[in-house]
Design a protein around this motif. Structure first.
Motif, PDB file in Angstrom:
ATOM      1  N   ARG A  60     -28.022  47.851   1.847  1.00  0.00           N
ATOM      2  CA  ARG A  60     -27.008  48.896   2.083  1.00  0.00           C
ATOM      3  C   ARG A  60     -25.862  48.755   1.092  1.00  0.00           C
ATOM      4  NH1 ARG A  60     -26.838  52.090   6.511  1.00  0.00           N
ATOM      5  NH2 ARG A  60     -24.589  52.082   6.607  1.00  0.00           N
ATOM      6  N   HIS A  61     -25.433  47.515   0.869  1.00  0.00           N
ATOM      7  CA  HIS A  61     -24.351  47.274  -0.086  1.00  0.00           C
ATOM      8  C   HIS A  61     -24.785  47.668  -1.498  1.00  0.00           C
ATOM      9  CE1 HIS A  61     -21.555  45.127   2.580  1.00  0.00           C
ATOM     10  NE2 HIS A  61     -22.657  44.697   3.189  1.00  0.00           N
ATOM     11  N   THR A  62     -25.999  47.298  -1.856  1.00  0.00           N
ATOM     12  CA  THR A  62     -26.525  47.638  -3.180  1.00  0.00           C
ATOM     13  C   THR A  62     -26.598  49.145  -3.350  1.00  0.00           C
ATOM     14  OG1 THR A  62     -27.815  45.593  -3.216  1.00  0.00           O
ATOM     15  CG2 THR A  62     -28.492  47.333  -4.745  1.00  0.00           C
ATOM     16  N   PHE A  63     -27.102  49.841  -2.340  1.00  0.00           N
ATOM     17  CA  PHE A  63     -27.206  51.300  -2.372  1.00  0.00           C
ATOM     18  C   PHE A  63     -25.833  51.931  -2.598  1.00  0.00           C
ATOM     19  CE2 PHE A  63     -27.279  55.299   0.236  1.00  0.00           C
ATOM     20  CZ  PHE A  63     -28.100  56.037  -0.593  1.00  0.00           C
ATOM     21  N   ALA A  64     -24.854  51.508  -1.802  1.00  0.00           N
ATOM     22  CA  ALA A  64     -23.503  52.075  -1.910  1.00  0.00           C
ATOM     23  C   ALA A  64     -22.887  51.777  -3.266  1.00  0.00           C
ATOM     24  CB  ALA A  64     -22.624  51.525  -0.790  1.00  0.00           C
ATOM     25  N   THR A  65     -23.014  50.538  -3.720  1.00  0.00           N
ATOM     26  CA  THR A  65     -22.445  50.154  -5.010  1.00  0.00           C
ATOM     27  C   THR A  65     -23.069  50.951  -6.150  1.00  0.00           C
ATOM     28  OG1 THR A  65     -22.003  47.919  -4.188  1.00  0.00           O
ATOM     29  CG2 THR A  65     -22.053  48.215  -6.576  1.00  0.00           C
ATOM     30  N   GLN A  66     -24.387  51.107  -6.118  1.00  0.00           N
ATOM     31  CA  GLN A  66     -25.064  51.874  -7.168  1.00  0.00           C
ATOM     32  C   GLN A  66     -24.617  53.335  -7.168  1.00  0.00           C
ATOM     33  OE1 GLN A  66     -27.176  50.900  -9.684  1.00  0.00           O
ATOM     34  NE2 GLN A  66     -26.589  48.842  -9.062  1.00  0.00           N
ATOM     35  N   LEU A  67     -24.441  53.910  -5.982  1.00  0.00           N
ATOM     36  CA  LEU A  67     -23.965  55.298  -5.924  1.00  0.00           C
ATOM     37  C   LEU A  67     -22.601  55.430  -6.574  1.00  0.00           C
ATOM     38  CD1 LEU A  67     -25.003  56.346  -2.303  1.00  0.00           C
ATOM     39  CD2 LEU A  67     -25.985  57.184  -4.441  1.00  0.00           C
ATOM     40  N   VAL A  68     -21.676  54.546  -6.219  1.00  0.00           N
ATOM     41  CA  VAL A  68     -20.321  54.603  -6.768  1.00  0.00           C
ATOM     42  C   VAL A  68     -20.348  54.380  -8.276  1.00  0.00           C
ATOM     43  CG1 VAL A  68     -18.052  53.466  -6.778  1.00  0.00           C
ATOM     44  CG2 VAL A  68     -19.199  53.974  -4.605  1.00  0.00           C
ATOM     45  N   MET A  69     -21.123  53.413  -8.728  1.00  0.00           N
ATOM     46  CA  MET A  69     -21.201  53.125 -10.165  1.00  0.00           C
ATOM     47  C   MET A  69     -21.831  54.279 -10.944  1.00  0.00           C
ATOM     48  SD  MET A  69     -21.994  48.972 -10.111  1.00  0.00           S
ATOM     49  CE  MET A  69     -23.423  49.190 -11.060  1.00  0.00           C
ATOM     50  N   ASN A  70     -22.591  55.132 -10.251  1.00  0.00           N
ATOM     51  CA  ASN A  70     -23.202  56.282 -10.907  1.00  0.00           C
ATOM     52  C   ASN A  70     -22.428  57.573 -10.672  1.00  0.00           C
ATOM     53  OD1 ASN A  70     -25.861  55.579 -12.332  1.00  0.00           O
ATOM     54  ND2 ASN A  70     -25.926  54.369 -10.466  1.00  0.00           N
ATOM     55  N   GLY A  71     -21.189  57.452 -10.226  1.00  0.00           N
ATOM     56  CA  GLY A  71     -20.288  58.595 -10.172  1.00  0.00           C
ATOM     57  C   GLY A  71     -20.250  59.380  -8.870  1.00  0.00           C
ATOM     58  N   PHE A  72     -20.919  58.914  -7.825  1.00  0.00           N
ATOM     59  CA  PHE A  72     -20.849  59.626  -6.546  1.00  0.00           C
ATOM     60  C   PHE A  72     -19.480  59.403  -5.925  1.00  0.00           C
ATOM     61  CE2 PHE A  72     -25.302  59.589  -7.238  1.00  0.00           C
ATOM     62  CZ  PHE A  72     -25.839  60.628  -6.503  1.00  0.00           C
ATOM     63  N   ASP A  73     -18.926  60.443  -5.325  1.00  0.00           N
ATOM     64  CA  ASP A  73     -17.630  60.304  -4.672  1.00  0.00           C
ATOM     65  C   ASP A  73     -17.801  59.577  -3.336  1.00  0.00           C
ATOM     66  OD1 ASP A  73     -17.482  62.570  -2.332  1.00  0.00           O
ATOM     67  OD2 ASP A  73     -18.758  63.181  -4.011  1.00  0.00           O
ATOM     68  N   LEU A  74     -16.724  58.950  -2.872  1.00  0.00           N
ATOM     69  CA  LEU A  74     -16.790  58.128  -1.663  1.00  0.00           C
ATOM     70  C   LEU A  74     -17.134  58.930  -0.415  1.00  0.00           C
ATOM     71  CD1 LEU A  74     -13.888  55.579  -2.165  1.00  0.00           C
ATOM     72  CD2 LEU A  74     -16.341  55.168  -2.272  1.00  0.00           C
ATOM     73  N   THR A  75     -16.758  60.197  -0.371  1.00  0.00           N
ATOM     74  CA  THR A  75     -17.099  61.016   0.791  1.00  0.00           C
ATOM     75  C   THR A  75     -18.613  61.190   0.883  1.00  0.00           C
ATOM     76  OG1 THR A  75     -14.991  62.178   0.632  1.00  0.00           O
ATOM     77  CG2 THR A  75     -16.717  63.239   1.920  1.00  0.00           C
ATOM     78  N   THR A  76     -19.273  61.406  -0.236  1.00  0.00           N
ATOM     79  CA  THR A  76     -20.733  61.530  -0.250  1.00  0.00           C
ATOM     80  C   THR A  76     -21.379  60.206   0.155  1.00  0.00           C
ATOM     81  OG1 THR A  76     -20.642  63.224  -1.967  1.00  0.00           O
ATOM     82  CG2 THR A  76     -22.738  62.062  -1.702  1.00  0.00           C
ATOM     83  N   VAL A  77     -20.878  59.100  -0.382  1.00  0.00           N
ATOM     84  CA  VAL A  77     -21.407  57.781  -0.039  1.00  0.00           C
ATOM     85  C   VAL A  77     -21.233  57.541   1.463  1.00  0.00           C
ATOM     86  CG1 VAL A  77     -21.197  55.291  -0.445  1.00  0.00           C
ATOM     87  CG2 VAL A  77     -20.967  56.889  -2.363  1.00  0.00           C
ATOM     88  N   LYS A  78     -20.068  57.897   1.989  1.00  0.00           N
ATOM     89  CA  LYS A  78     -19.788  57.754   3.424  1.00  0.00           C
ATOM     90  C   LYS A  78     -20.820  58.511   4.251  1.00  0.00           C
ATOM     91  CE  LYS A  78     -16.293  59.360   6.695  1.00  0.00           C
ATOM     92  NZ  LYS A  78     -17.019  60.524   7.148  1.00  0.00           N
ATOM     93  N   GLU A  79     -21.118  59.733   3.862  1.00  0.00           N
ATOM     94  CA  GLU A  79     -22.089  60.551   4.597  1.00  0.00           C
ATOM     95  C   GLU A  79     -23.499  59.966   4.499  1.00  0.00           C
ATOM     96  OE1 GLU A  79     -21.400  63.166   6.597  1.00  0.00           O
ATOM     97  OE2 GLU A  79     -19.312  62.668   6.203  1.00  0.00           O
ATOM     98  N   LEU A  80     -23.882  59.515   3.314  1.00  0.00           N
ATOM     99  CA  LEU A  80     -25.217  58.954   3.129  1.00  0.00           C
ATOM    100  C   LEU A  80     -25.415  57.661   3.928  1.00  0.00           C
ATOM    101  CD1 LEU A  80     -25.739  59.609  -0.678  1.00  0.00           C
ATOM    102  CD2 LEU A  80     -26.961  60.686   1.220  1.00  0.00           C
ATOM    103  N   LEU A  81     -24.355  56.875   4.056  1.00  0.00           N
ATOM    104  CA  LEU A  81     -24.449  55.632   4.814  1.00  0.00           C
ATOM    105  C   LEU A  81     -24.263  55.859   6.311  1.00  0.00           C
ATOM    106  CD1 LEU A  81     -22.474  53.174   2.511  1.00  0.00           C
ATOM    107  CD2 LEU A  81     -24.941  53.264   2.875  1.00  0.00           C
TER     108      LEU A  81
END
Length: 97
Positions: A60-81
């Motif tokens: 889960r941490h890896t998924f979130a970190t990769q999303l952020v490092m690839n330019g996803f906004d935190l709101t999208t990451v929040k929803e996906l998690l």
């Protein structure tokens, strides 16, 4: 959960090759019943690959970190998690956290 093309192709292949007497994509080949413990297989793979101190939940941490490092906004990451609070998302998405 969004799926990339590689995973879509793999799931499509599994679906065409699956047993017809079970409704599951991931199942015990001996019984046809659903697999309930992904952690067991994950731990087996880590052991065989000699990967130390890496746990299923770390994905889960890896998924979130990769999303952020690839330019996803935190709101999208929040929803996906599936987080209710952005503070939890921040804990998951910061490298090294």
């Amino acid at each position: 959960m969004p799926l990339n093309n590689t995973l879509k192709q793999l799931l499509a292949q599994l679906f065409t090759q699956r047993r017809l007497d079970t409704e599951y994509v991931f199942y015990n080949p001996d019984t046809g019943k659903s697999c309930h413990d992904a952690k067991r297989g994950f731990n087996t793979v880590c052991r065989k690959a000699d990967i130390k101190d890496f746990h299923f939940h770390d994905l889960r941490h890896t998924f979130a970190t990769q999303l952020v490092m690839n330019g996803f906004d935190l709101t999208t990451v929040k929803e996906l998690l599936g987080h209710k609070d952005i503070k939890m998302t921040l804990r998951y998405s910061l490298p090294g956290s």
